[in-house]
Write a protein that holds these residues in place. Structure first.
Motif, mmCIF file in Angstrom:
data_model
loop_
_atom_site.group_PDB
_atom_site.id
_atom_site.type_symbol
_atom_site.label_atom_id
_atom_site.label_comp_id
_atom_site.label_asym_id
_atom_site.label_seq_id
_atom_site.Cartn_x
_atom_site.Cartn_y
_atom_site.Cartn_z
ATOM 1 N N GLY A 1 12.414 0.391 0.312
ATOM 2 C CA GLY A 1 13.757 1.149 0.220
ATOM 3 C C GLY A 1 12.796 1.484 2.657
ATOM 4 N N LYS A 2 13.879 2.110 2.637
ATOM 5 C CA LYS A 2 13.269 2.243 3.764
ATOM 6 C C LYS A 2 12.106 3.350 4.166
ATOM 7 C CE LYS A 2 16.813 6.870 4.074
ATOM 8 N NZ LYS A 2 18.303 7.035 4.919
ATOM 9 N N HIS A 3 12.332 4.410 3.094
ATOM 10 C CA HIS A 3 10.618 5.299 3.073
ATOM 11 C C HIS A 3 9.331 4.014 2.965
ATOM 12 C CE1 HIS A 3 13.495 9.084 3.880
ATOM 13 N NE2 HIS A 3 14.186 8.062 2.964
ATOM 14 N N SER A 4 9.302 3.206 2.224
ATOM 15 C CA SER A 4 8.756 2.395 1.584
ATOM 16 C C SER A 4 7.319 1.952 2.841
ATOM 17 C CB SER A 4 8.479 0.886 1.198
ATOM 18 O OG SER A 4 9.747 0.948 0.256
ATOM 19 N N GLY A 5 6.465 1.760 2.765
ATOM 20 C CA GLY A 5 5.368 1.656 3.689
ATOM 21 C C GLY A 5 4.950 0.539 3.852
ATOM 22 N N ARG A 6 3.493 -0.413 4.648
ATOM 23 C CA ARG A 6 3.433 -1.186 4.697
ATOM 24 C C ARG A 6 2.274 -2.107 3.805
ATOM 25 N NH1 ARG A 6 1.248 -0.582 9.083
ATOM 26 N NH2 ARG A 6 2.787 -1.707 10.671
ATOM 27 N N ASN A 7 2.214 -1.076 2.974
ATOM 28 C CA ASN A 7 1.247 -1.832 1.998
ATOM 29 C C ASN A 7 1.653 -2.010 1.061
ATOM 30 O OD1 ASN A 7 -1.038 -1.643 0.177
ATOM 31 N ND2 ASN A 7 -1.120 -0.403 -0.363
ATOM 32 N N ALA A 8 3.033 -1.186 0.667
ATOM 33 C CA ALA A 8 4.033 -1.610 -0.625
ATOM 34 C C ALA A 8 4.384 -2.747 -0.231
ATOM 35 C CB ALA A 8 5.278 -0.552 -0.893
ATOM 36 N N LYS B 1 22.159 0.013 1.746
ATOM 37 C CA LYS B 1 21.675 1.576 0.302
ATOM 38 C C LYS B 1 21.032 0.706 -0.337
ATOM 39 C CE LYS B 1 24.817 4.279 3.017
ATOM 40 N NZ LYS B 1 25.770 4.965 2.237
ATOM 41 N N GLY B 2 20.080 1.048 -1.809
ATOM 42 C CA GLY B 2 20.614 0.482 -2.928
ATOM 43 C C GLY B 2 18.936 -0.478 -3.379
ATOM 44 N N GLY B 3 18.379 0.168 -1.747
ATOM 45 C CA GLY B 3 16.670 -0.411 -2.533
ATOM 46 C C GLY B 3 16.997 -2.338 -1.671
ATOM 47 N N ILE B 4 15.566 -2.797 -1.426
ATOM 48 C CA ILE B 4 15.288 -4.088 -1.020
ATOM 49 C C ILE B 4 15.362 -4.641 -2.093
ATOM 50 C CG2 ILE B 4 14.967 -6.511 0.970
ATOM 51 C CD1 ILE B 4 16.380 -3.764 2.190
ATOM 52 N N GLU B 5 15.733 -6.007 -2.012
ATOM 53 C CA GLU B 5 15.563 -7.173 -3.038
ATOM 54 C C GLU B 5 14.490 -8.270 -2.616
ATOM 55 O OE1 GLU B 5 16.778 -6.355 -6.134
ATOM 56 O OE2 GLU B 5 18.484 -4.597 -5.828
ATOM 57 N N ASP B 6 14.115 -8.958 -3.774
ATOM 58 C CA ASP B 6 13.356 -10.441 -3.839
ATOM 59 C C ASP B 6 13.899 -10.645 -2.309
ATOM 60 O OD1 ASP B 6 11.090 -8.508 -4.988
ATOM 61 O OD2 ASP B 6 11.069 -9.679 -6.846
ATOM 62 N N GLY C 1 27.254 -8.710 -3.650
ATOM 63 C CA GLY C 1 27.924 -6.971 -3.076
ATOM 64 C C GLY C 1 28.200 -7.029 -1.645
ATOM 65 N N ILE C 2 29.115 -5.782 -0.886
ATOM 66 C CA ILE C 2 29.580 -5.459 0.364
ATOM 67 C C ILE C 2 28.502 -5.466 1.144
ATOM 68 C CG2 ILE C 2 29.873 -2.965 0.402
ATOM 69 C CD1 ILE C 2 32.351 -5.515 1.678
ATOM 70 N N GLU C 3 26.916 -4.210 0.895
ATOM 71 C CA GLU C 3 25.993 -4.353 1.779
ATOM 72 C C GLU C 3 24.453 -5.624 1.584
ATOM 73 O OE1 GLU C 3 24.854 -0.362 0.652
ATOM 74 O OE2 GLU C 3 25.951 0.551 1.790
ATOM 75 N N ALA C 4 25.292 -6.832 1.260
ATOM 76 C CA ALA C 4 24.078 -8.013 0.744
ATOM 77 C C ALA C 4 24.135 -8.095 1.839
ATOM 78 C CB ALA C 4 25.003 -8.922 -0.064
ATOM 79 N N LEU C 5 22.145 -8.644 2.270
ATOM 80 C CA LEU C 5 21.960 -9.713 3.231
ATOM 81 C C LEU C 5 22.262 -10.877 3.723
ATOM 82 C CD1 LEU C 5 19.502 -8.912 5.233
ATOM 83 C CD2 LEU C 5 18.351 -10.175 4.067
ATOM 84 N N ALA C 6 22.586 -11.497 5.515
ATOM 85 C CA ALA C 6 23.409 -11.780 5.288
ATOM 86 C C ALA C 6 22.383 -13.835 5.929
ATOM 87 C CB ALA C 6 24.500 -12.394 6.033
#
Length: 286
Positions: A62-69, A101-106, A191-196
């Motif tokens: 998510g938005k708080h994740s770091g480079r290592n993750a 929102k809801g995190g970044i999927e693979d 979802g409505i917030e899906a990446l295009a």
């Protein structure tokens, strides 16, 4: 919760859905190195089989994740990127994660890798974009691009739709004359917030300033080359603009390489040419 009819809160200790998940960058880094850093008990001890999901440590990107993750998850997906490419993907990841929102999927992460792969050594970059459209108004777009010299240039244009207006503004700034051959827009996730993800292919207009004919290897006939580009974003207009600029960058790079080869061949031919010997003049006796 089954007998009482009351759903368990996600943040409920031990049994909540988020009890063994981590989004903070420092927590994720510690969990990747040693799971006992922030977990005094394992999820398996209460019957929750975590397995290899979420990097085996409850990592939620998510938005708080770091480079290592992000780098760890990319390696698990089969992307072993160099530091400069990882930094570029991570920068795009932070931009998208701030709005999604809801995190970044693979699938989202793979789309960002594909997006950045088409922007290596880019000449022009989209730095600003604003559109106005509707049923009663004329679609208008204001686009800002950063050029090879580092200076930003902007202009406004109108079109039949927001994407058409954006593309016309980009053409004016970059000084190109191309035709849009294909345009494809797909949703990476649901979802409505899906990446295009947008994929386009362009071809220079014959006789235009960016005409780039090439000889077909089998037929020997000259034909105009086509250049493709892709872009990803939560906003479909931004995604379309990034894809279009990516294709135009490939066109400009191709013309630059061809010009360099032409200049190199011309200089080599000049250097290989032998100077003409002076004409012998026979003196005539009076």
């Amino acid at each position: 919760s089954e007998y009482t009819g009351m759903a368990c809160q996600p943040h409920k200790a031990i049994v909540g859905a988020n009890a063994f998940q981590h989004e903070s960058g420092i927590h994720q880094d510690g969990m990747i190195k040693n799971k006992e850093t922030y977990e005094i008990m394992t999820p398996e001890s209460i019957g929750l089989m975590r397995g290899d999901q979420q990097s085996g440590a409850g990592i939620v990107l998510g938005k708080h994740s770091g480079r290592n993750a992000v780098g760890t998850r990319l390696r698990e997906l089969g992307y072993d990127l160099e530091n400069d490419k990882l930094n570029a993907v991570f920068a795009r990841f932070k931009q998208v994660a701030e709005r999604k929102k809801g995190g970044i999927e693979d699938e989202d992460l793979e789309a960002l890798v594909s997006d950045q792969s088409g922007h290596s050594n880019m000449l022009w970059e989209v730095t600003g974009l604003q559109c106005a459209t509707g049923l009663s108004g004329i679609p208008t777009a204001t686009v800002t691009l950063r050029g090879p010299d580092g200076a930003e240039r902007y202009t406004a244009s109108t079109g039949t739709g927001p994407v058409d207006a954006v593309y016309k503004a980009i053409d004016q700034i970059m000084g190109v004359s191309v035709s849009l051959e294909t345009y494809q827009l797909t949703s990476v996730t649901e979802g409505i917030e899906a990446l295009a993800t947008t994929r386009v292919s362009i071809a220079p207009i014959s006789g235009g300033p960016n005409d780039s004919p090439s000889m077909h290897s089998q037929t020997g006939l000259n034909r105009d080359r086509k250049f493709s580009g892709s872009g990803s974003d939560t906003d479909i207009i931004t995604s379309s603009a990034r894809a279009y600029v990516s294709a135009l960058n490939k066109l400009l790079k191709w013309n630059m390489r061809r010009q360099e080869q032409t200049n190199a061949n011309g200089s080599s031919e000049t250097s290989d040419a032998q100077p003409a010997e002076p004409m012998k003049v026979q003196e005539m006796s009076p």
